[in-house]
Design a protein around this motif. Structure first.
Motif, PDB file in Angstrom:
ATOM      1  N   ILE A  74       0.912  -1.114  -0.172  1.00 24.01           N
ATOM      2  CA  ILE A  74      -0.060   0.194  -0.086  1.00 24.01           C
ATOM      3  C   ILE A  74       0.824   1.462  -0.111  1.00 24.01           C
ATOM      4  CG2 ILE A  74      -1.592   1.254   1.252  1.00 24.01           C
ATOM      5  CD1 ILE A  74      -2.828  -1.372   2.243  1.00 24.01           C
ATOM      6  N   GLY A  75       1.895   1.082   0.801  1.00 23.88           N
ATOM      7  CA  GLY A  75       2.951   2.482   0.912  1.00 23.88           C
ATOM      8  C   GLY A  75       3.433   2.686  -0.509  1.00 23.88           C
ATOM      9  N   THR A  76       3.792   1.487  -1.216  1.00 23.23           N
ATOM     10  CA  THR A  76       4.382   1.782  -2.655  1.00 23.23           C
ATOM     11  C   THR A  76       3.264   2.405  -3.663  1.00 23.23           C
ATOM     12  OG1 THR A  76       5.687  -0.243  -2.412  1.00 23.23           O
ATOM     13  CG2 THR A  76       5.199   0.573  -4.634  1.00 23.23           C
ATOM     14  N   ALA A  77       1.972   1.948  -3.639  1.00 28.22           N
ATOM     15  CA  ALA A  77       0.984   2.623  -4.405  1.00 28.22           C
ATOM     16  C   ALA A  77       0.641   3.987  -3.985  1.00 28.22           C
ATOM     17  CB  ALA A  77      -0.394   1.722  -4.290  1.00 28.22           C
ATOM     18  N   CYS A  78       1.016   4.174  -2.688  1.00 25.24           N
ATOM     19  CA  CYS A  78       0.896   5.865  -2.534  1.00 25.24           C
ATOM     20  C   CYS A  78       2.139   6.718  -2.951  1.00 25.24           C
ATOM     21  CB  CYS A  78       0.812   6.022  -0.893  1.00 25.24           C
ATOM     22  SG  CYS A  78      -0.950   5.081  -0.356  1.00 25.24           S
ATOM     23  N   LEU A  79       3.526   6.078  -2.932  1.00 27.53           N
ATOM     24  CA  LEU A  79       4.464   6.805  -3.259  1.00 27.53           C
ATOM     25  C   LEU A  79       4.725   6.995  -4.692  1.00 27.53           C
ATOM     26  CD1 LEU A  79       7.098   5.576  -0.512  1.00 27.53           C
ATOM     27  CD2 LEU A  79       5.871   7.939  -0.545  1.00 27.53           C
ATOM     28  N   ILE A  80       4.410   5.958  -5.211  1.00 27.21           N
ATOM     29  CA  ILE A  80       4.826   6.141  -6.901  1.00 27.21           C
ATOM     30  C   ILE A  80       4.129   7.281  -7.644  1.00 27.21           C
ATOM     31  CG2 ILE A  80       4.448   4.966  -8.988  1.00 27.21           C
ATOM     32  CD1 ILE A  80       5.313   2.382  -7.666  1.00 27.21           C
ATOM     33  N   PRO A  81       2.477   7.489  -7.330  1.00 25.34           N
ATOM     34  CA  PRO A  81       1.849   8.371  -7.996  1.00 25.34           C
ATOM     35  C   PRO A  81       2.429   9.919  -7.596  1.00 25.34           C
ATOM     36  CG  PRO A  81       0.538   7.107  -6.346  1.00 25.34           C
ATOM     37  CD  PRO A  81       1.581   6.299  -6.583  1.00 25.34           C
ATOM     38  N   ILE A  82       2.818   9.953  -6.388  1.00 30.60           N
ATOM     39  CA  ILE A  82       3.147  11.221  -6.083  1.00 30.60           C
ATOM     40  C   ILE A  82       4.503  11.785  -6.647  1.00 30.60           C
ATOM     41  CG2 ILE A  82       4.241  12.589  -3.839  1.00 30.60           C
ATOM     42  CD1 ILE A  82       2.369  10.981  -2.017  1.00 30.60           C
ATOM     43  N   TYR A  83       5.508  10.859  -6.708  1.00 22.75           N
ATOM     44  CA  TYR A  83       6.822  11.267  -7.306  1.00 22.75           C
ATOM     45  C   TYR A  83       6.599  11.434  -8.931  1.00 22.75           C
ATOM     46  CZ  TYR A  83       8.877   7.112  -9.472  1.00 22.75           C
ATOM     47  OH  TYR A  83       9.339   6.089 -10.528  1.00 22.75           O
ATOM     48  N   THR A  84       5.750  10.413  -9.565  1.00 24.94           N
ATOM     49  CA  THR A  84       5.515  10.488 -11.060  1.00 24.94           C
ATOM     50  C   THR A  84       4.821  11.735 -11.330  1.00 24.94           C
ATOM     51  OG1 THR A  84       3.712   8.860 -10.667  1.00 24.94           O
ATOM     52  CG2 THR A  84       5.891   8.044 -11.371  1.00 24.94           C
ATOM     53  N   PHE A  85       3.935  12.122 -10.555  1.00 21.48           N
ATOM     54  CA  PHE A  85       3.099  13.377 -10.499  1.00 21.48           C
ATOM     55  C   PHE A  85       3.916  14.712 -11.035  1.00 21.48           C
ATOM     56  CE2 PHE A  85       0.916  17.235  -9.265  1.00 21.48           C
ATOM     57  CZ  PHE A  85      -0.111  17.238 -10.025  1.00 21.48           C
ATOM     58  N   PHE A  86       4.890  14.816 -10.161  1.00 14.67           N
ATOM     59  CA  PHE A  86       5.672  16.026 -10.386  1.00 14.67           C
ATOM     60  C   PHE A  86       6.979  15.767 -11.423  1.00 14.67           C
ATOM     61  CE2 PHE A  86       4.396  16.184  -5.736  1.00 14.67           C
ATOM     62  CZ  PHE A  86       4.110  17.640  -5.869  1.00 14.67           C
ATOM     63  N   VAL A  87       7.011  14.639 -11.817  1.00 16.08           N
ATOM     64  CA  VAL A  87       7.949  14.337 -13.046  1.00 16.08           C
ATOM     65  C   VAL A  87       7.083  14.833 -14.092  1.00 16.08           C
ATOM     66  CG1 VAL A  87       8.758  12.636 -14.345  1.00 16.08           C
ATOM     67  CG2 VAL A  87       9.231  12.764 -11.801  1.00 16.08           C
ATOM     68  N   LEU A  88       6.018  14.507 -14.268  1.00 18.25           N
ATOM     69  CA  LEU A  88       5.058  14.652 -15.393  1.00 18.25           C
ATOM     70  C   LEU A  88       4.388  16.263 -15.360  1.00 18.25           C
ATOM     71  CD1 LEU A  88       3.281  11.150 -15.280  1.00 18.25           C
ATOM     72  CD2 LEU A  88       4.965  11.923 -17.157  1.00 18.25           C
ATOM     73  N   LYS A  89       4.140  16.714 -14.548  1.00 19.11           N
ATOM     74  CA  LYS A  89       3.161  17.730 -14.357  1.00 19.11           C
ATOM     75  C   LYS A  89       3.483  18.934 -15.380  1.00 19.11           C
ATOM     76  CE  LYS A  89       3.026  20.370 -10.462  1.00 19.11           C
ATOM     77  NZ  LYS A  89       3.279  21.678 -10.712  1.00 19.11           N
ATOM     78  N   LYS A  90       4.799  19.461 -15.431  1.00 24.43           N
ATOM     79  CA  LYS A  90       5.331  20.613 -16.455  1.00 24.43           C
ATOM     80  C   LYS A  90       5.280  20.164 -17.860  1.00 24.43           C
ATOM     81  CE  LYS A  90       8.173  23.085 -13.209  1.00 24.43           C
ATOM     82  NZ  LYS A  90       9.587  23.629 -12.934  1.00 24.43           N
ATOM     83  N   ARG A  91       5.239  18.947 -18.285  1.00 29.27           N
ATOM     84  CA  ARG A  91       5.395  18.353 -19.463  1.00 29.27           C
ATOM     85  C   ARG A  91       4.115  18.401 -19.754  1.00 29.27           C
ATOM     86  NH1 ARG A  91      10.000  17.267 -22.506  1.00 29.27           N
ATOM     87  NH2 ARG A  91      11.955  17.506 -21.435  1.00 29.27           N
ATOM     88  N   ALA A 101       0.138   9.205 -13.427  1.00 27.62           N
ATOM     89  CA  ALA A 101       0.514   8.862 -11.950  1.00 27.62           C
ATOM     90  C   ALA A 101      -0.329   8.024 -11.360  1.00 27.62           C
ATOM     91  CB  ALA A 101       0.451  10.243 -11.174  1.00 27.62           C
ATOM     92  N   ALA A 102      -1.623   7.874 -11.473  1.00 29.88           N
ATOM     93  CA  ALA A 102      -2.677   7.013 -10.806  1.00 29.88           C
ATOM     94  C   ALA A 102      -2.231   5.701 -11.539  1.00 29.88           C
ATOM     95  CB  ALA A 102      -3.845   7.445 -11.041  1.00 29.88           C
TER      96      ALA A 102
END
Length: 319
Positions: A74-91, A101-102
């Motif tokens: 569950i921790g993995t499922a919560c952390l991955i969308p957070i970091y990928t969201f910030f990688v993707l947001k500007k582009r 991210a979801a």
């Protein structure tokens, strides 16, 4: 990487049928799996893996190890969308970043099923509670993806309540079936369960091969248009799952000594949802473009995992 292990993975009949589906599209064949048959096979695979997981869970000794593994998943499922969201947001923009991210924080039941077949080739098993972890990892990433969109969009993106998102995640057909099958397998009388074993076990690989043929056809149809969207989304769909899978394959030693369980945790972290998440995002974030995140998960990440990812994660676990 172990070349022998890679060759074994690449010559798996189920995987070869996946490539056959892609070739069918490439050569403009009229080969296709009827839609009703495809849905039935999907339901069968989810039922079989859930029921077998429930049977395994019934014979497991509950302890802190299982609870730690659930918390880790569950921790993995919560952390991955957070970091990928910030990688993707500007582009890619707010809505698309949240949807992707979801998808990458959530899981792919089909990849999980294919990974089970890979473990059989290595004469390894995984614990029944891994099926429960897969089901529990589906909803958190969807909720976090929507929350991030709302937070950075000042609450303007999407009108569905968080309770509505949670309910939709849990009642999504694939999630509902696998949870239900897990519970039934857990409760079922062992003698009676033996009577349907030929259905849940003996024909499993054949149905998996036909399903992956259908997945290959679907991927082939989406791949061309997606590749024209630019290098970044393709690179993300290749690199991100491999990074997630390798990290979890290594870190999972903290929660489980079993190589089969560690491999499945790595697969859950590396896979991307292309069933539950698109359905949820269509309802919650209609501005997100499924023409981006659906092909990323299905046409790129899925084949990358079953060709390169499986042997790579397995090698990391056995270092």
């Amino acid at each position: 990487m172990d070349i022998k292990l890679l060759l074994e993975s690449l010559t798996n009949p189920a995987l070869l049928f996946f490539f056959l589906g892609i070739l069918a599209v490439k050569f403009k064949s009229d080969l296709k799996i009827p839609e009703n048959s495809s849905k039935f096979i999907s339901l069968y695979l989810l039922f079989a893996i859930g029921f077998k997981g429930g049977q395994e869970l019934a014979h497991s000794e509950f302890g802190m190890g299982i609870l730690w593994a659930i918390a880790f998943g569950i921790g993995t499922a919560c952390l991955i969308p957070i970091y990928t969201f910030f990688v993707l947001k500007k582009r890619l923009g707010l809505e698309n970043a949240g949807a992707i991210a979801a998808a990458y924080g959530s899981v792919s039941a089909v990849t999980f099923v294919t990974a089970a077949s890979f473990l059989e080739m290595q004469y390894l098993q995984f614990s029944g509670h891994m099926v429960a972890i897969m089901a529990l990892m589906e909803a958190p990433a969807i909720i976090i993806g929507v929350l991030l969109i709302r937070w950075f969009g000042n609450g303007k993106s999407g009108q569905t309540s968080l309770w509505g998102i949670l309910k939709h995640s849990i009642t999504n057909g694939s999630v509902f079936l696998i949870i239900g099958s897990l519970i039934i397998g857990f409760l079922a009388n062992e003698h009676e369960a033996e009577g349907i074993k030929p259905f849940t076990t003996d024909i499993f690989k054949g149905f998996l091969a036909i399903f992956l043929l259908d997945m290959g056809i679907s991927s082939g149809k989406k791949l061309k248009d997606f590749l024209q969207s630019g290098w970044f989304t393709t690179a993300f769909a290749i690199v991100t799952p491999l990074v997630n899978g390798v990290l979890v394959a290594y870190l999972s030693s903290w929660v489980s000594p079993e190589p089969g369980d560690r491999f499945m945790l790595a697969i859950l972290a590396a896979s991307a949802s292309y069933i539950a998440v698109p359905a949820a995002m269509k309802m919650a974030v209609p501005k997100a473009n499924p023409g981006i995140f659906l092909p990323m998960a299905l046409a790129v990440t899925f084949p990358v995992n079953i060709t390169i990812g499986f042997p790579l994660y397995f090698m990391v676990i056995n270092l």
